[in-house]
Scaffold this active site. Structure first.
Site, mmCIF file in Angstrom:
data_model
loop_
_atom_site.group_PDB
_atom_site.id
_atom_site.type_symbol
_atom_site.label_atom_id
_atom_site.label_comp_id
_atom_site.label_asym_id
_atom_site.label_seq_id
_atom_site.Cartn_x
_atom_site.Cartn_y
_atom_site.Cartn_z
ATOM 1 N N HIS A 162 20.795 44.835 -4.504
ATOM 2 C CA HIS A 162 20.557 44.382 -3.130
ATOM 3 C C HIS A 162 21.829 44.510 -2.289
ATOM 4 O O HIS A 162 21.810 45.090 -1.190
ATOM 5 C CB HIS A 162 20.072 42.930 -3.138
ATOM 6 C CG HIS A 162 19.790 42.369 -1.781
ATOM 7 N ND1 HIS A 162 18.511 42.232 -1.279
ATOM 8 C CD2 HIS A 162 20.616 41.897 -0.806
ATOM 9 C CE1 HIS A 162 18.563 41.712 -0.071
ATOM 10 N NE2 HIS A 162 19.833 41.498 0.243
ATOM 11 N N GLU A 163 22.926 43.975 -2.809
ATOM 12 C CA GLU A 163 24.179 43.990 -2.042
ATOM 13 C C GLU A 163 24.756 45.398 -1.927
ATOM 14 O O GLU A 163 25.295 45.771 -0.880
ATOM 15 C CB GLU A 163 25.193 43.040 -2.672
ATOM 16 C CG GLU A 163 24.776 41.575 -2.686
ATOM 17 C CD GLU A 163 24.510 41.011 -1.303
ATOM 18 O OE1 GLU A 163 25.018 41.567 -0.305
ATOM 19 O OE2 GLU A 163 23.779 40.007 -1.202
ATOM 20 N N HIS B 163 23.034 47.344 0.826
ATOM 21 C CA HIS B 163 23.622 47.042 2.136
ATOM 22 C C HIS B 163 24.934 47.808 2.315
ATOM 23 O O HIS B 163 25.166 48.454 3.346
ATOM 24 C CB HIS B 163 23.916 45.543 2.249
ATOM 25 C CG HIS B 163 22.721 44.685 2.448
ATOM 26 N ND1 HIS B 163 21.686 45.010 3.302
ATOM 27 C CD2 HIS B 163 22.394 43.467 1.922
ATOM 28 C CE1 HIS B 163 20.771 44.040 3.289
ATOM 29 N NE2 HIS B 163 21.182 43.104 2.454
#
Length: 205
Positions: free
Chosen positions: A59-60, A63
Site C-alpha cells: 500500500h505505502e 503511493h
C-alpha cells in the site's frame, strides 16, 4: 536507480518497525479472548507478517512509486504513537486501528489529479492483492490445506479492511483526495472495497 536504492535507510527502518508492530497488533486481535498458547501466537504472528505486513508495505510503496512516477520524492514516515495505540487497542479490546504513518510527498506543485491518482494507488494495490489471497482459499480447500485457506482468508479480510478504511472520505485519508479529484472513480473503488469487506466478514469467502 534500482528500486531498493530509492528507499533510504531511515524509510526502511520505519517500514520494518511499522510492519512488525502492525503484525503484532493483528496477531493480538486474532488471538484475543483465547487461552494463552505461545505456539498459536507464533503461528498467527507469521500469518500476520504475510498478510497484514505485505498489505501495508505494498500500500505505502504504491503511493511512493506513483508519486515518483510524477517526478516527486516521497517517503513513508511512521507514527510511533499510533503504532503504540494500535498494539494497545489490539491487546486490550481485540480491535486493530491501523494508522501506522503515511507516505509524505515532497513538492508544492502537485495537482489535484496527481494527488488523486497517487492516493488511489494505495487502495487499488490492496484490491489487487486480494486476488492471490482469494486463490489461496480456493487452492487450500481443494488441496485439503486448512492452513493455506486460513492465510488466504486473513489476507482477503486484511486487504479489504485496509482498502476500505483508507477510502473513507475524511481528513487526510486517501478517500478524501480521490473524491476531490474524481467522484465517479471514488464511488466505483469504494463500492468494490466495501463489497469485498462485507463479503469477507459475512462468510461469503
Amino acid at each position: 536507480m534500482q528500486i531498493w536504492e530509492k528507499i533510504p535507510i531511515r524509510e526502511r527502518r520505519d517500514l520494518l518497525i511499522a510492519w512488525l508492530a502492525l503484525s503484532a497488533a493483528f496477531t493480538l486481535a486474532m488471538v484475543w479472548g483465547q487461552r494463552f498458547d505461545l505456539l498459536n501466537i507464533g503461528l498467527f504472528f507469521i500469518i500476520s507478517l504475510i498478510t497484514a505486513g505485505i498489505a501495508f508495505i505494498i500500500h505505502e510503496m504504491a503511493h511512493k512509486f506513483t508519486a515518483m512516477k510524477y517526478g516527486y520524492w516521497a517517503e513513508f514516515q511512521m507514527n510511533s504513537m499510533m503504532l503504540v495505540v494500535a498494539v494497545a487497542m489490539a491487546a486490550l479490546a481485540g480491535v486493530v486501528f491501523a494508522a501506522p504513518g503515511a507516505t509524505v510527498i515532497y513538492g508544492n506543485s502537485i495537482s489535484r489529479e496527481e494527488n488523486g491518482k497517487i492516493s488511489l494507488a494505495g487502495p487499488v494495490s490492496n484490491l489487487i492483492l486480494i486476488i492471490p489471497f482469494a486463490a489461496m482459499i480456493f487452492i487450500g480447500h481443494s488441496a485439503g490445506s486448512g492452513l493455506l485457506a486460513i492465510v488466504g482468508l486473513v489476507g482477503v479480510k486484511v486487504n479489504a479492511m485496509i482498502a476500505a478504511f483508507n477510502l473513507l472520505p475524511v481528513g487526510p485519508l486517501d478517500g478524501a483526495k480521490i473524491l476531490s479529484w474524481n467522484p465517479a472513480v471514488f464511488i466505483g473503488v469504494a463500492l468494490v472495497a466495501f463489497g469485498i469487506l462485507f463479503g469477507s466478514l459475512t462468510g461469503f469467502f
